[in-house]
Design an enzyme around this catalytic site. Structure first.
Site, PDB file in Angstrom:
ATOM      1  CG  HIS A  65       8.447   6.866  -8.627  1.00  0.00           C
ATOM      2  ND1 HIS A  65       9.127   5.683  -8.824  1.00  0.00           N
ATOM      3  CD2 HIS A  65       7.970   6.810  -7.359  1.00  0.00           C
ATOM      4  CE1 HIS A  65       9.058   4.950  -7.730  1.00  0.00           C
ATOM      5  NE2 HIS A  65       8.356   5.600  -6.821  1.00  0.00           N
ATOM      6  CG  HIS A  69       3.320   3.447  -0.886  1.00  0.00           C
ATOM      7  ND1 HIS A  69       3.852   2.184  -0.693  1.00  0.00           N
ATOM      8  CD2 HIS A  69       4.243   4.134  -1.579  1.00  0.00           C
ATOM      9  CE1 HIS A  69       5.049   2.124  -1.245  1.00  0.00           C
ATOM     10  NE2 HIS A  69       5.317   3.299  -1.793  1.00  0.00           N
TER      11      HIS A  69
END
Length: 381
Positions: A284, A185
Site C-alpha cells: 500500500h 475501503h
C-alpha cells in the site's frame, strides 16, 4: 559514527518526512505519517528520538526491536508509523555507507523491474473508461479504482449495479491482457461484501481490496470463500502478527504500508509470512516519494511481490506530487507500467532538502473527509 540529529517536516499535500543526520555527515530520509494525524506522529518521533540520539545508525534491527518493544504499550498506527519513518532513514543511511541500494542489503534484487498500477476515478462508467484509456495510452498495464463512493453498509441492488457498471467500463477499456483492481475501503458490511464479490466475479478483477473492516476479521473467511475473486487487505494492519488471521482466512494479497507497518524491516517480514501462505505482496502506498522509494526497495528484493501502488498524479496530490521534493524524478518514471531497477545507494532518491524545509514553513493540516448517510448516521470513508 553516531546519530546526531533527527528532524521532522510537515510537507503538503499531506506528508511528514524525517531526516536523520550522523556525526560523519551521512543523512537518511524517512516518511513517517498517518494520513490526517501527521502532527501526532511528529510528536511520537520526538519521543522515540530520545533513544536514538547517540546510537550507531547501522544497528538497524537492534533499534527496531527497542523502538517497537521498549515501551510497555506497543503498536498501533501512530507508534508503528513513527518507527517506520525512522527505519526508512536508518536503511537509507546504511545503503549510503555501504554504497549499495537497500534492496542489495536485503539479499539482492530478484527482478529487474517492478510492476506498478495507477489510480483512476470517475463516478460514471464513461468517465471511468476515459481515465482508464488515458492510463493505457501512457503504458500502464494495471489500474485501481474505488468500488464506490458513499454507500450503505447493506448496499442496494442499484448500488451494486453501479459498482459492476464502472468495473465493466474499466475492463472494456483495458481488455483481457491488463488488470483492474477495486477498493471497497471497508465501506460495506460482511453480507454486502459477499454480494459485491459475487457480482463482479465475471469481470475478473486482479483483486478486491479491503472488502471488510479490520474489526470484522472474524468473518473474513466467509467473505473470501464466497467467490473466486482474490481478496486483498492490510493497509490498516501494523505488525506481522495482525496478518496471521487474514492469511489463515485465505486472502490472496497482503497490502502492508511501509510508512505504517514498522518500515522496511517489518514489511520484509510480512512478505515472508505471506509467502508461507501462498499469498502475494502488493505494498500500500498512496503517499509521498520517500515512502514509495522505500516500498520499491522491498519490492525488488521480494520473490512473492505482485504489484506496487503509487500516487503519481493521484487526486490527493493536487498541489504537490511525487517529484516535488526530489532532485531527480527518474526513479518515478514508469516504463511500460513498471519501475526500473534503481542501482543508486540507500533508498535511491535524492531529497530536495531546500524544498522540504521551505514547504515545512507552511506545513499542512490535512484531514480525511467525514461522511454521513442521508439519515445522518456515520458512513465509512
Amino acid at each position: 559514527m553516531k546519530i546526531e540529529r533527527i528532524e521532522t517536516f510537515l510537507v503538503p499535500p499531506r506528508w511528514l518526512f524525517c531526516r536523520i543526520e550522523t556525526s560523519d555527515g551521512v543523512i537518511g530520509w524517512g516518511e513517517p505519517v498517518v494520513e490526517g494525524r501527521a502532527e501526532v506522529v511528529r510528536t511520537a518521533i520526538d519521543v522515540l528520538a530520545e533513544y536514538l540520539i547517540g546510537q550507531d545508525p547501522l544497528q538497524i534491527e537492534r533499534h527496531w526491536q527497542i523502538l517497537t518493544k521498549g515501551g510497555f504499550y506497543r503498536g498501533g498506527p501512530v507508534l508503528s508509523s513513527a518507527v517506520a519513518g525512522l527505519d526508512h532513514a536508518l536503511w537509507d543511511i546504511a545503503g549510503k555507507v555501504y554504497g549499495a541500494p537497500v534492496s542489495s542489503l536485503l539479499g539482492g534484487r530478484v527482478r529487474d523491474r517492478a510492476r506498478v498500477y495507477a489510480w483512476v476515478g470517475g463516478d460514471e462508467p464513461a468517465a471511468v473508461a476515459d481515465q482508464v484509456a488515458e492510463q493505457v495510452a501512457a503504458g500502464m498495464t494495471a489500474v485501481k479504482m474505488n468500488g464506490s463512493g458513499r454507500i450503505l453498509p447493506s448496499p442496494s441492488v442499484a448500488e451494486i449495479n453501479d459498482i459492476v457498471a464502472r468495473l465493466a467500463a474499466a475492463r472494456s477499456a483495458l481488455g483481457d491482457s491488463r488488470d483492474v483492481a477495486i477498493d471497497l475501503h471497508g465501506r460495506v458490511g460482511v453480507a454486502g461484501a459477499r454480494r459485491i464479490l459475487h457480482a463482479v466475479e465475471d469481470l475478473h478483477p486482479m483483486f478486491v481490496e479491503e472488502p471488510v473492516l479490520p474489526e470484522h476479521m472474524l468473518h473474513l473467511a466467509d467473505v473470501v470463500s464466497s467467490s473466486t475473486v482474490p481478496v486483498a487487505l492490510g493497509e490498516r494492519l501494523y505488525h506481522r502478527s495482525e496478518f496471521v488471521a487474514p492469511l489463515n482466512a485465505g486472502i490472496a494479497v497482503v497490502q502492508p504500508d511501509v510508512s505504517h507497518a514498522g518500515g522496511i524491516s517489518e514489511l520484509r517480514r510480512i512478505a515472508s509470512l505471506a509467502d508461507t501462505h501462498g499469498a502475494m505482496l502488493a505494498p500500500h502506498c498512496p503517499l509521498g516519494p520517500i515512502s514509495l522509494a522505500a516500498s520499491l526497495q522491498v519490492s525488488f528484493a521480494t520473490p512473492n511481490f505482485l504489484i506496487q501502488e503509487q500516487s503519481r498524479g493521484i487526486h490527493y496530490n493536487a498541489t504537490n506530487d511525487l517529484t516535488s521534493y526530489v532532485v531527480d524524478p527518474t526513479p518515478f518514471t514508469w516504463v511500460n507500467g513498471h519501475a526500473e531497477y534503481n542501482p543508486l545507494p540507500g533508498l535511491g532518491i535524492t531529497v530536495d532538502e531546500a524544498a522540504v524545509r521551505a514547504a515545512d514553513q507552511n506545513g499542512h493540516a490535512w484531514r480525511n473527509p467525514v461522511w454521513t448517510q442521508e439519515d445522518g448516521t456515520f458512513a465509512e470513508w
